[in-house]
Design a protein around this motif. Structure first.
Motif, PDB file in Angstrom:
ATOM      1  N   GLY A 178     -16.464 -28.410  43.004  1.00 43.82           N
ATOM      2  CA  GLY A 178     -15.233 -28.186  42.256  1.00 43.82           C
ATOM      3  C   GLY A 178     -15.076 -29.154  41.107  1.00 43.82           C
ATOM      4  N   PRO A 179     -14.159 -28.852  40.180  1.00 43.73           N
ATOM      5  CA  PRO A 179     -13.996 -29.698  38.987  1.00 43.73           C
ATOM      6  C   PRO A 179     -13.486 -31.092  39.310  1.00 43.73           C
ATOM      7  CG  PRO A 179     -12.286 -28.004  39.097  1.00 43.73           C
ATOM      8  CD  PRO A 179     -13.284 -27.673  40.156  1.00 43.73           C
ATOM      9  N   GLU A 180     -12.680 -31.230  40.375  1.00 44.24           N
ATOM     10  CA  GLU A 180     -12.164 -32.566  40.696  1.00 44.24           C
ATOM     11  C   GLU A 180     -13.291 -33.501  41.122  1.00 44.24           C
ATOM     12  OE1 GLU A 180      -9.001 -29.517  41.299  1.00 44.24           O
ATOM     13  OE2 GLU A 180     -11.004 -29.786  42.111  1.00 44.24           O
ATOM     14  N   PHE A 181     -14.069 -33.067  42.110  1.00 47.03           N
ATOM     15  CA  PHE A 181     -15.208 -33.878  42.534  1.00 47.03           C
ATOM     16  C   PHE A 181     -16.229 -34.011  41.412  1.00 47.03           C
ATOM     17  CE2 PHE A 181     -13.826 -32.905  46.916  1.00 47.03           C
ATOM     18  CZ  PHE A 181     -13.917 -34.165  47.456  1.00 47.03           C
ATOM     19  N   ILE A 522     -12.093 -30.436  31.752  1.00 50.86           N
ATOM     20  CA  ILE A 522     -11.413 -30.748  33.013  1.00 50.86           C
ATOM     21  C   ILE A 522     -10.679 -32.082  32.946  1.00 50.86           C
ATOM     22  CG2 ILE A 522     -13.019 -29.378  34.374  1.00 50.86           C
ATOM     23  CD1 ILE A 522     -14.446 -31.931  35.125  1.00 50.86           C
ATOM     24  N   VAL A 523     -11.043 -32.945  31.986  1.00 53.90           N
ATOM     25  CA  VAL A 523     -10.366 -34.230  31.818  1.00 53.90           C
ATOM     26  C   VAL A 523      -9.719 -34.218  30.437  1.00 53.90           C
ATOM     27  CG1 VAL A 523     -10.600 -36.741  31.904  1.00 53.90           C
ATOM     28  CG2 VAL A 523     -12.136 -35.298  33.251  1.00 53.90           C
ATOM     29  N   PRO A 524      -8.416 -33.998  30.360  1.00 51.02           N
ATOM     30  CA  PRO A 524      -7.782 -33.888  29.029  1.00 51.02           C
ATOM     31  C   PRO A 524      -7.973 -35.116  28.161  1.00 51.02           C
ATOM     32  CG  PRO A 524      -6.307 -33.102  30.760  1.00 51.02           C
ATOM     33  CD  PRO A 524      -7.472 -33.728  31.458  1.00 51.02           C
ATOM     34  N   ALA A 525      -8.031 -36.306  28.758  1.00 48.36           N
ATOM     35  CA  ALA A 525      -8.145 -37.524  27.963  1.00 48.36           C
ATOM     36  C   ALA A 525      -9.500 -37.656  27.278  1.00 48.36           C
ATOM     37  CB  ALA A 525      -7.889 -38.747  28.851  1.00 48.36           C
ATOM     38  N   LEU A 526     -10.488 -36.898  27.699  1.00 52.60           N
ATOM     39  CA  LEU A 526     -11.840 -37.021  27.142  1.00 52.60           C
ATOM     40  C   LEU A 526     -12.186 -35.923  26.148  1.00 52.60           C
ATOM     41  CD1 LEU A 526     -13.871 -37.984  30.347  1.00 52.60           C
ATOM     42  CD2 LEU A 526     -12.913 -39.511  28.624  1.00 52.60           C
ATOM     43  N   ARG A 527     -11.217 -35.107  25.762  1.00 49.74           N
ATOM     44  CA  ARG A 527     -11.530 -33.967  24.900  1.00 49.74           C
ATOM     45  C   ARG A 527     -12.088 -34.388  23.552  1.00 49.74           C
ATOM     46  NH1 ARG A 527      -6.081 -30.505  26.393  1.00 49.74           N
ATOM     47  NH2 ARG A 527      -6.829 -29.748  28.413  1.00 49.74           N
ATOM     48  N   LYS A 634      -7.643 -37.623  41.316  1.00 48.85           N
ATOM     49  CA  LYS A 634      -6.221 -37.277  41.315  1.00 48.85           C
ATOM     50  C   LYS A 634      -5.754 -36.939  39.902  1.00 48.85           C
ATOM     51  CE  LYS A 634      -4.123 -37.125  44.408  1.00 48.85           C
ATOM     52  NZ  LYS A 634      -3.975 -36.029  45.388  1.00 48.85           N
ATOM     53  N   TYR A 635      -6.302 -37.615  38.894  1.00 46.78           N
ATOM     54  CA  TYR A 635      -5.909 -37.307  37.515  1.00 46.78           C
ATOM     55  C   TYR A 635      -6.332 -35.890  37.139  1.00 46.78           C
ATOM     56  CZ  TYR A 635      -5.931 -37.410  32.420  1.00 46.78           C
ATOM     57  OH  TYR A 635      -5.727 -37.112  31.104  1.00 46.78           O
ATOM     58  N   ILE A 636      -7.561 -35.510  37.505  1.00 44.88           N
ATOM     59  CA  ILE A 636      -8.017 -34.152  37.207  1.00 44.88           C
ATOM     60  C   ILE A 636      -7.202 -33.141  37.997  1.00 44.88           C
ATOM     61  CG2 ILE A 636      -9.987 -32.578  37.361  1.00 44.88           C
ATOM     62  CD1 ILE A 636     -11.806 -34.976  36.907  1.00 44.88           C
ATOM     63  N   GLU A 637      -6.851 -33.490  39.231  1.00 44.16           N
ATOM     64  CA  GLU A 637      -6.096 -32.561  40.074  1.00 44.16           C
ATOM     65  C   GLU A 637      -4.725 -32.255  39.481  1.00 44.16           C
ATOM     66  OE1 GLU A 637      -5.012 -32.097  44.817  1.00 44.16           O
ATOM     67  OE2 GLU A 637      -5.211 -34.076  43.945  1.00 44.16           O
ATOM     68  N   PHE A 638      -4.065 -33.274  38.906  1.00 39.16           N
ATOM     69  CA  PHE A 638      -2.710 -33.086  38.401  1.00 39.16           C
ATOM     70  C   PHE A 638      -2.677 -32.707  36.925  1.00 39.16           C
ATOM     71  CE2 PHE A 638      -1.739 -35.703  42.149  1.00 39.16           C
ATOM     72  CZ  PHE A 638      -0.735 -34.939  42.707  1.00 39.16           C
ATOM     73  N   ALA A 639      -3.596 -33.259  36.125  1.00 34.64           N
ATOM     74  CA  ALA A 639      -3.522 -33.043  34.673  1.00 34.64           C
ATOM     75  C   ALA A 639      -4.673 -32.229  34.129  1.00 34.64           C
ATOM     76  CB  ALA A 639      -3.474 -34.395  33.934  1.00 34.64           C
ATOM     77  N   GLY A 640      -5.719 -32.008  34.924  1.00 38.45           N
ATOM     78  CA  GLY A 640      -6.879 -31.306  34.421  1.00 38.45           C
ATOM     79  C   GLY A 640      -6.662 -29.807  34.340  1.00 38.45           C
ATOM     80  N   ALA A 641      -7.579 -29.172  33.643  1.00 38.49           N
ATOM     81  CA  ALA A 641      -7.496 -27.718  33.477  1.00 38.49           C
ATOM     82  C   ALA A 641      -7.923 -27.019  34.767  1.00 38.49           C
ATOM     83  CB  ALA A 641      -8.394 -27.280  32.315  1.00 38.49           C
ATOM     84  N   GLU A 642      -7.339 -25.863  34.989  1.00 35.49           N
ATOM     85  CA  GLU A 642      -7.704 -25.061  36.154  1.00 35.49           C
ATOM     86  C   GLU A 642      -9.043 -24.376  35.889  1.00 35.49           C
ATOM     87  OE1 GLU A 642      -6.293 -24.679  39.090  1.00 35.49           O
ATOM     88  OE2 GLU A 642      -4.621 -26.037  38.698  1.00 35.49           O
ATOM     89  N   LYS A 643      -9.991 -24.617  36.773  1.00 37.01           N
ATOM     90  CA  LYS A 643     -11.316 -24.018  36.650  1.00 37.01           C
ATOM     91  C   LYS A 643     -11.655 -23.300  37.948  1.00 37.01           C
ATOM     92  CE  LYS A 643     -12.306 -25.792  32.563  1.00 37.01           C
ATOM     93  NZ  LYS A 643     -12.565 -24.986  31.372  1.00 37.01           N
ATOM     94  N   GLU A 644     -12.179 -22.099  37.791  1.00 33.39           N
ATOM     95  CA  GLU A 644     -12.656 -21.348  38.959  1.00 33.39           C
ATOM     96  C   GLU A 644     -14.154 -21.176  38.815  1.00 33.39           C
ATOM     97  OE1 GLU A 644     -13.351 -19.972  42.208  1.00 33.39           O
ATOM     98  OE2 GLU A 644     -11.224 -20.347  41.877  1.00 33.39           O
ATOM     99  N   TRP A 645     -14.893 -22.078  39.502  1.00 31.25           N
ATOM    100  CA  TRP A 645     -16.340 -22.084  39.405  1.00 31.25           C
ATOM    101  C   TRP A 645     -16.999 -21.608  40.694  1.00 31.25           C
ATOM    102  CZ3 TRP A 645     -16.191 -27.562  36.892  1.00 31.25           C
ATOM    103  CH2 TRP A 645     -15.926 -27.431  35.530  1.00 31.25           C
ATOM    104  N   GLY A 646     -16.224 -21.070  41.612  1.00 33.12           N
ATOM    105  CA  GLY A 646     -16.808 -20.645  42.876  1.00 33.12           C
ATOM    106  C   GLY A 646     -17.392 -21.800  43.656  1.00 33.12           C
ATOM    107  N   ASP A 647     -16.726 -22.946  43.617  1.00 39.62           N
ATOM    108  CA  ASP A 647     -17.282 -24.135  44.234  1.00 39.62           C
ATOM    109  C   ASP A 647     -17.134 -24.099  45.753  1.00 39.62           C
ATOM    110  OD1 ASP A 647     -14.524 -25.626  44.810  1.00 39.62           O
ATOM    111  OD2 ASP A 647     -14.451 -24.845  42.769  1.00 39.62           O
ATOM    112  N   GLY A 648     -17.865 -24.993  46.392  1.00 36.29           N
ATOM    113  CA  GLY A 648     -17.876 -25.014  47.851  1.00 36.29           C
ATOM    114  C   GLY A 648     -16.579 -25.477  48.467  1.00 36.29           C
ATOM    115  N   ILE A 649     -15.800 -26.291  47.743  1.00 35.45           N
ATOM    116  CA  ILE A 649     -14.538 -26.757  48.315  1.00 35.45           C
ATOM    117  C   ILE A 649     -13.583 -25.587  48.487  1.00 35.45           C
ATOM    118  CG2 ILE A 649     -12.532 -28.194  47.852  1.00 35.45           C
ATOM    119  CD1 ILE A 649     -14.964 -29.733  48.777  1.00 35.45           C
TER     120      ILE A 649
END
Length: 1098
Positions: A178-181, A522-527, A634-649
């Motif tokens: 997933g994008p958070e991990f 997925i990390v807004p601060a790094l765009r 936690k930053y990606i979870e709250f502020a990151g973009a929603e991504k649906e990558w079919g991840d294992g989580i």
């Protein structure tokens, strides 16, 4: 065979092409088919891969040389940037030549070899063997190599499950976990790669200043001792490290093609250096190199300022003192005053590299750990010294520069086994990635592990222990260089260029990894770091990488930087193993790796080894690295973009949810586990916007119970015609739920009428054991004024359905006056009017409301119990106080006694007006304008009736009989309107319950259209139903008491009575509830679900 098989696959495609003209004759059609078929067959023959496959198995010399010429150790994406830059400089002329498709050797094996072998092997391996011993160092090497091998197995499974684009390990982890991990571990891997660049640069400067050009030091070391010498060395490292970093960053910025052209040179340096070491080891068996070590007593001397390892020498003129004598004595004379230890001990010279056949291995099997400043002494030699004598002339001896221990050695060594991702990072450049990545990576790890393990044994078997434990070399020479053949400069120069090349590769790969993370969004601060030059070069990422790398160079110690990057690499490898284990255990249909030699137990073992090594290296660094990764997660979870990558989580969550739902099916929850699982019913307007947004604010304030929330709405029509409106309504619900911070689900139901749609929501919402147990619906607004009576009729039917389904019901009245989530009520109190026991809902709801910040600062809630005159109110108050104490609810208790007072004339008249209005609307079947006109006539007639009643009041006996005859049933039914058995069997005792059942008063039904004045006059001559009079009396009395006690309350919670069993009294039921809550600003009517929801037991 291959060609014919492929032609069979292509033929149907050729034959199935559509005809251009349906009027072509049969002969022309057949000729056209033959031409197409022939064309397809020609294409197949032209692209047959038999020759390329043959060259894979037996490559020609020209092909091998071409591959070497095209060798590159750059990460994927660098070549595209280089080609784009060349195209720009070539005035837009693009090259049609495609990038070379690399095989296993050039694409995976050699890049991994080059990345794994590094500065630690050349600068620290001999020191590690000397400090940790052969056995201890072998254990360290085996653990680290086993970790990378298990990680390579997991990585091969993931990499062969699909194409791995730019980003390498970040891409694998993010798409698997997933994008958070992925974002957290990707940034950690980026930091590890950046600090690896700093480590390589520090290693190159160490080689330059200590072994190649010692006189180039800006801060000279001659004559300095202890802390001063250490500070001067560190300052030299900082200055030259910054200069080298700036030069490397400039080269990378100018163009990666210059780095690419030097890749083969760097690879050759690494391979030649390792071969030179093995050649030197073999040579020691026949002719060991001359490497004398001077020892005073058992202390090793720094051989820099003297030429002969002796105190005196005999010449023709007699005994003459040596330079060594002058180092420890105040004059060259034989009677000079000398250091006590120098006088008491003899000087001896030993061979530093006795050779592989010398048997020195037995002495080097076990480790010797030192504190900082300890003397490096030989174990098997005696020394004469007094314990009280201070240590003098410390700059003459070889001292330990750092405190050493086993876990420190692990942290310093582990960076030498990193670099296993080089093959997976270049999967797009490989001819057959799913074959090359597993074979090349595992072969490279096997090769490097063999080299490392053999070097541990060979160094311990060839080199003297005091020489191994001297980090910088006894003579100022690199120990492994002295061992090498034919010359030490092969190792010194080769290791210098290989470390410079590794630093350039880190500065090239780290910015592209950061760019891949930034482009994923997925990390807004790094765009901002996703942008770069026109050809795609990550300029901003390179700048940030150089700044972070500079922070590592300012540390200036190779031994301090190595554990830092070990943490980040170990965390990355740990999550690669976790990703493989999760995917394997979930058994998702998409998990079909070509590499079959993996198992989830191996992945878990690799993950456990990574975690163990993290805490072995440095427990505080491990905690800091985990904290950094956790913060990014936690930053990606709250502020990151929603991504649906079919991840294992997501798959893991699905499996866990399925397991939990199956467990919930075992039975209803215990009272202690009960929490409000809300079904919130809202209505939408014509544009599918929610009409009662405050209902979701109240939902958020009730969510202290952390239960399920389902927000549902009903639409009228058919799904085929209204599916777009349903989608818009669902989007509106989602948006409002996000605004009100309500976590839950939304559901839209479409049916032929709203009543059925709401009933479907009530029945079908939820899944398995995770279903709603309470319904939250707003009180119907303006139900009296509206022409459409279906709204309040639907409401009453909803009350009946919740009762039948044994669901709790919460009805907020005047919902617009309820507080929003942004408001704060710091004053006032909550009043709870407990009229009947409903399972404890009235006690639990105030507690939940006070957990929210809106009502958190409120005073204690007041529990008010209504009782009849016969009960002991004092005892009841004590019992209720004790009960609330055991429930752990802090509240004030008050018992209000309801006296059985007389029914007033106002009650009688209000009931009469209610029944007459209801009866008139039932009998008159008119249009809207006619109905309004008749109501105006009725109001005028009623005013006249009131004036007559004032002049001639009702006789007292009749009035008394009307008011006080509480046990008398309703007026006898006329033959025209017989009572039903349920109506006639109602007992008088039911009048005190909170369920009102309508009773007919026996008035004959009027035919439709009987809107004559005589018909209306008959309506107003009717007598009110006695049950309705009593209920109206009770509602008015309750309202008076509530208004008296709770007029200042911010919120009033009140038992909600049940609806009548006979539907003919629905309008009267609504009127009774209206009278009961009249004058109250915020009311929450509560109806229990028929089960206990609160308990005094723990």
């Amino acid at each position: 065979r291959v060609q014919s098989t492929r032609s069979l696959r292509v033929h149907p495609l050729c034959l199935s092409l559509p005809y251009a003209n349906s009027g072509i004759r049969k002969e022309e059609e057949e000729e056209e088919k033959k031409e197409k078929k022939k064309h397809c067959m020609v294409k197949i023959y032209q692209t047959a891969p038999s020759t390329s496959e043959e060259m894979d198995t037996s490559p020609m010399v020209s092909s091998l040389l071409s591959s070497l010429a095209n060798y590159s150790n750059l990460p994927q994406g660098s070549k595209e940037h280089e080609e784009a830059e060349n195209n720009e400089r070539g005035d837009g002329i693009t090259s049609s030549r495609s990038a070379p498709q690399l095989g296993t050797l050039m694409g995976v094996y050699l890049p991994c070899i080059q990345n794994i072998f590094g500065v630690i092997l050349f600068l620290r391996m001999t020191w590690l063997v000397g400090i940790g011993g052969v056995i201890g160092t072998f254990i360290i090497v085996f653990m680290c190599c086993a970790t990378t091998m298990l990680t390579a197995i997991s990585m091969s499974a993931i990499a062969t499950n699909g194409v791995v684009p730019a980003g390498g390990s970040y891409y694998m982890i993010s798409r698997s976990l997933g994008p958070e991990f992925g974002g957290a571990v990707g940034i950690c891997f980026y930091l590890g790669t950046t600090y690896a660049g700093a480590m390589y640069i520090l290693g190159a400067i160490e080689l330059l200043l200590i072994y190649i050009v010692p006189k180039a030091a800006i801060f000279p070391l001659e004559g300095l001792e202890g802390a001063e010498a250490e500070a001067a060395l560190l300052n030299n490292m900082r200055v030259y490290g910054t200069i080298l970093l700036t030069s490397m960053a400039t080269v990378v910025f100018v163009g990666v093609k210059y780095v690419n052209k030097l890749a083969l040179v760097f690879l050759a340096c690494v391979i030649l250096s390792i071969l030179a070491v093995y050649a030197g080891v073999i040579k020691t068996a026949v002719d060991p190199p001359v490497f004398p070590v001077c020892i005073l007593g058992n202390r090793t001397l720094v051989w820099k300022s003297f030429d002969v390892c002796a105190k005196t020498i005999e010449t023709a003129n007699g005994t003459v003192t040596t330079q060594l004598w002058r180092m420890f004595c105040d004059s060259p004379l034989l009677n000079a005053t000398c250091d006590k230890y120098f006088v008491a001990n003899n000087v001896s010279q030993v061979q530093g590299i006795p050779g592989i056949t010398s048997g020195i291995l037995a002495e080097n099997l076990f480790g010797t750990y030192y504190e900082k400043g300890d003397l490096i002494a030989r174990k098997d030699m005696e020394s004469v010294e007094e314990q009280d004598d201070p240590l003098t002339n410390t700059n003459r001896y070889v001292l330990a520069d750092i405190t050493s221990f086993f876990t420190l050695l692990v942290g310093i060594y582990f960076p030498s086994v990193t670099g296993i991702m080089a093959g997976s990072n270049r999967s797009g450049d490989l001819r057959d990635a799913q074959k090359s990545i597993p074979i090349g990576t595992i072969a490279a790890i096997t090769t490097t592990s063999t080299v490392y393990m053999s070097s541990v044994v060979l160094f311990g078997a060839c080199i003297e222990g005091v020489v191994l434990r001297d980090k910088y070399g006894v003579h100022g020479n690199l120990v492994i260089g002295t061992l090498a053949w034919p010359s030490p400069w092969v190792i010194v120069i080769g290791s210098f260029f290989s470390t410079c090349g590794a630093g350039l590769q880190s500065l090239t790969g780290a910015p592209r990894l950061l760019q891949a993370i930034a482009k994923d969004g997925i990390v807004p601060a790094l765009r901002i770091f996703g942008h770069g030059k026109a050809n795609g070069e990550p300029t901003w990422s390179l700048l940030l990488t150089a700044c972070i790398c500079e922070s590592g160079i300012l540390i200036a110690s190779l031994d301090s930087v190595a554990p830092i990057l070990s943490m980040f690499f170990l965390m990355c490898y740990m999550f690669v193993n976790l990703a493989c284990a999760v995917q394997t255990l979930l058994r998702t249909p998409n998990w079909r790796p070509r590499f079959k030699f993996y198992h989830w137990t191996l992945s878990f073992l690799g993950m456990s080894l990574c975690l163990t090594l993290m805490f072995l290296c440095s427990w505080y660094y491990a905690i800091v690295a985990m904290a950094i990764a956790g913060s990014i997660y936690k930053y990606i979870e709250f502020a990151g973009a929603e991504k649906e990558w079919g991840d294992g989580i997501r798959g893991l969550s699905l499996s866990a949810a399925r397991y939990a739902l199956m467990r919930l099916e075992e039975g209803p929850p215990h009272t202690k586990n009960w929490r409000p699982q809300l079904l919130v019913l809202v209505s939408t307007d014509a544009e599918q916007n929610v009409e009662q947004p405050r209902l979701l604010s109240l939902t958020n304030q009730l969510k202290a119970g952390k239960g399920l929330t389902i927000v549902g709405t009903a639409l009228q029509g058919t799904y085929l015609d209204n599916h777009e409106q349903a989608q818009r309504a669902e989007q509106a619900l989602h948006k409002l739920m996000e605004t009100e911070k309500v976590k839950g689900f939304c559901q839209v139901t479409v049916s032929s009428n709203l009543r059925d749609a709401t009933s479907h929501l009530l029945q079908a919402s939820g899944l398995g054991g995770l279903k709603h147990n309470a319904v939250l619906v707003s009180w119907p607004r303006n139900w009296k004024q509206g022409d459409d009576h279906q709204t309040w009729r639907n409401f009453v039917e909803l009350v009946r359905e919740t009762t039948a389904a044994k669901l709790a019901l919460l009805v907020p009245k005047n919902i617009a006056a309820f507080p929003s989530n942004g408001e704060r009520f710091t004053e006032g109190h909550i009043d709870v009017w407990w009229i009947v026991h409903d399972g404890g809902m009235l006690m639990l709801l105030p507690f939940l409301l006070r957990q929210h910040k809106v009502l958190k600062e409120k005073k204690k809630e007041t529990f008010t119990c209504l009782q009849i005159m016969d009960d002991n109110s004092i005892q009841m108050k004590k019992d209720l106080t004790t009960f609330l104490y055991h429930l752990r609810i802090d509240a004030m208790v008050e018992v209000v006694e309801m006296h059985d007072s007389d029914i007033s004339a106002y009650t009688y008249e209000k009931t009469l007006v209610m029944e007459q209005r209801s009866q008139m609307l039932k009998q008159i079947n008119l249009t809207k304008n006619e109905r309004e006109r008749e109501v105006r006539k009725f109001l005028c007639w009623f005013c006249c009736l009131q004036s007559k009643s004032a002049s001639s009041p009702v006789s007292p006996p009749a009035q008394v009989q009307l008011i006080h005859d509480n046990t008398t049933p309703a007026s006898p039914a006329t033959p025209a309107t017989p009572l039903t058995p349920a109506e006639g069997a109602q007992s008088p005792g039911e009048q005190v319950q909170m369920t009102w059942t309508e009773k007919c008063d026996g008035e004959p039904a009027k035919p439709p259209g009987a809107a004559t004045p005589e018909g209306i006059k008959d309506i107003f001559n009717m007598k009110p139903n006695q049950s309705n009079v009593r209920r109206m009396h009770t509602a008015l009395r309750l309202n008076e008491v509530i208004m008296k006690k709770s007029s200042e309350a911010k919120l009033v919670l009140l038992n909600m009575p049940g609806p009548p069993k006979n539907r003919t009294g629905d309008e009267n039921y609504m009127e009774f509830l209206e009278v009961l809550t009249e004058g109250l600003n915020r009311v929450l009517l509560v109806r229990g679900g028929g089960r206990e929801v609160i308990t005094i037991y723990s």
